[in-house]
Design an enzyme around this catalytic site. Structure first.
Site, PDB file in Angstrom:
ATOM      1  CD  GLN A 250      -2.844  -1.035  -0.093  1.00 39.11           C
ATOM      2  OE1 GLN A 250      -3.495  -0.034  -0.365  1.00 39.11           O
ATOM      3  NE2 GLN A 250      -2.822  -2.095  -0.900  1.00 39.11           N
ATOM      4  CG  HIS A 253      -1.838   3.417  -3.309  1.00 32.73           C
ATOM      5  ND1 HIS A 253      -2.674   3.680  -4.365  1.00 32.73           N
ATOM      6  CD2 HIS A 253      -2.230   2.222  -2.820  1.00 32.73           C
ATOM      7  CE1 HIS A 253      -3.541   2.699  -4.506  1.00 32.73           C
ATOM      8  NE2 HIS A 253      -3.304   1.792  -3.580  1.00 32.73           N
ATOM      9  CD  GLU A 318      -8.028   3.949   1.998  1.00 23.68           C
ATOM     10  OE1 GLU A 318      -8.627   3.963   0.907  1.00 23.68           O
ATOM     11  OE2 GLU A 318      -6.840   4.323   2.129  1.00 23.68           O
ATOM     12  CG  HIS A 319      -6.962  -0.224   2.924  1.00 24.80           C
ATOM     13  ND1 HIS A 319      -6.233   0.811   2.364  1.00 24.80           N
ATOM     14  CD2 HIS A 319      -7.964  -0.498   2.058  1.00 24.80           C
ATOM     15  CE1 HIS A 319      -6.753   1.138   1.202  1.00 24.80           C
ATOM     16  NE2 HIS A 319      -7.814   0.369   0.991  1.00 24.80           N
ATOM     17  CG  ASP A 352      -6.753  -1.555  -2.959  1.00 26.97           C
ATOM     18  OD1 ASP A 352      -7.661  -1.010  -2.307  1.00 26.97           O
ATOM     19  OD2 ASP A 352      -5.547  -1.318  -2.788  1.00 26.97           O
ATOM     20  CG  HIS A 412     -45.178  26.094  11.673  1.00 22.73           C
ATOM     21  ND1 HIS A 412     -44.590  27.278  11.301  1.00 22.73           N
ATOM     22  CD2 HIS A 412     -44.331  25.101  11.255  1.00 22.73           C
ATOM     23  CE1 HIS A 412     -43.448  27.016  10.679  1.00 22.73           C
ATOM     24  NE2 HIS A 412     -43.261  25.709  10.645  1.00 22.73           N
TER      25      HIS A 412
END
Length: 435
Positions: A250, A253, A318-319, A352, A412
């Site tokens: 990862q 990336h 995230e992961h 992914d 109202h």
């Protein structure tokens, strides 16, 4: 007790980076809104050296991209899309329209209505991210979105055939080769040739994420997808090579992708750090992964599984890859994460690319309050009500009138009172609402 064996960049340094990005994005958005297509062309030339006759691809151009792929490559794309479509359909089936008579004569309900138009951004500056086309376009189409447009930057000076093919096979209605802030701006703001959308999805770099943040409100967004994050939770039963591989897999990336090892074994922590250094000597993308590991890699040692749960929820990654004696312990106790990958047989790359869950997930701690992209993000759950009888309108109206007066909303209250007069045959003067 928590012990940090390796830490990443300071919060102050990260804040400085974010400030510079904000200013650049703001100026580009203003430019696109003011000058439309002219600004898009100038920005595309400046950032991507890309200025074709039309940013939108014709069907012939799309067919050329599809034809550039082998049968095996096309079959692989179709297989991945089939898995993502299948799981999205299962998720959609769990979302039911409802209608129920809550009181005699009072009917309440909701409908799940697809958005009318969605813009899907597919990153492609460093890598042609084929999978992002599946995640956004396929899922939107399963939800029932009528118009899905897709944009991706050029890759090495031309459209990336695999990305364009994936967009087309996923069902995109319009495909553009346009990247970065200017692409996001075009989809959200619109230009002379590009009709704006209602909702933006898709990951991207820091500039794309900031553009989505600044455009939120004008359009909806899936989430603020910052740099890819991965957290590996492991105990003494885990394998250092697997841990190191999943961290660096990862980290490649981008140079600002956090990769964190959280473990109860100091021996595993040391072995994993050694294994990371070994793999960085042979990994083809080591130049990116090495910087990410140096600046954003962390190794944290805890005493107990309970302490690891607490620390993992604080990180809200995230992961989260879990390789422990009992991965389900974390499934049942963790609350803050984008997606869990349980046991050594699975990994983040499966999610992914192909397994079927969506890879557009919350980053930057936002997993504390949101999940990732899924079919429900493209649906608006809209309520409605019906009152079927005079008696029901009068019964609800009496409560409503008194509650409106309690708040001081006399107009109202009159909405209720006029119905009490009409359907209850009661002569309630307007002034009574003030009593």
């Amino acid at each position: 007790m928590i012990r940090i064996l390796k830490s990443g960049r300071s919060a102050e340094a990260k804040a400085t980076d974010a400030s510079a990005v904000r200013g650049t994005v703001e100026s580009v958005l203003i430019d696109v809104e003011a000058r439309g297509d002219v600004a898009l062309r100038e920005l595309s030339e400046k950032f991507d050296r890309w200025s074709p006759p039309s940013f939108r691809l014709s069907q012939d151009e799309i067919d050329v991209c599809i034809g550039a792929l082998s049968c095996r490559q096309l079959d692989d794309i179709k297989f991945a899309q089939a898995q993502i479509r299948r799981f999205a359909e299962i998720q959609k089936a769990a979302l039911k329209d409802v209608e129920v008579e809550t009181l005699p004569g009072v009917v309440l309900g909701h409908r799940n209505i697809p958005m009318n138009s969605v813009g899907c951004y597919v990153p492609g500056g460093k890598y042609p991210l084929v999978a992002s086309a599946h995640m956004g376009i396929v899922t939107a189409k399963v939800a029932g979105v009528k118009r899905v447009i897709a944009m991706t930057p050029p890759f090495q000076g031309k459209p990336a055939p695999a990305v364009i093919a994936a967009m087309a096979l996923a069902g995109a209605d319009e495909i553009y080769v346009l990247g970065g802030i200017q692409a996001v701006a075009a989809m959200a703001i619109g230009t002379e040739t590009i009709a704006p959308v209602d909702f933006l999805v898709g990951p991207g770099n820091a500039y794309v994420a900031e553009a989505k943040r600044q455009l939120f409100g004008r359009v909806g967004i899936d989430l603020l997808a910052g740099p890819t994050e991965t957290l590996v939770i492991a105990d003494g039963t885990a394998d250092a090579e697997l841990c190191a591989t999943d961290l660096l897999g990862q980290a490649e990336h981008g140079p600002n992708s956090p990769a964190i090892l959280l473990t109860t074994s100091e021996q595993l922590a040391t072995q994993t750090m050694d294994e990371v250094e070994r793999l960085l000597g042979i990994l083809p993308t080591a130049s990116i992964a090495k910087q990410a590991w140096a600046d954003f890699g962390q190794v944290i040692v805890c005493d107990t599984d309970e302490e690891m749960v607490s620390e993992a929820d604080r990180i809200a990654s995230e992961h989260v890859q879990v390789m422990t004696r009992d991965p389900d312990y974390f499934l049942h106790r963790m609350t803050n994460y984008g997606a869990l990958f349980l046991g050594p047989r699975t990994n983040v790359a499966y999610g992914d690319k192909v397994i079927g869950t969506n890879h557009t997930l919350p980053t930057l701690g936002t997993a504390r309050f949101t999940g990732g992209l899924w079919v429900g993000k493209f649906l608006k759950t809209c309520t409605y009500q019906k009152v079927l009888t005079d008696e029901a309108s009068v019964m609800i109206g009496e409560y409503c009138s008194r509650l409106c007066v309690l708040e001081g909303f006399l107009g109202h209250a009159e909405q209720a009172n006029v119905r009490l007069r009409r359907y209850g045959a009661r002569n309630i003067p307007y002034a009574e609402a003030a009593e």
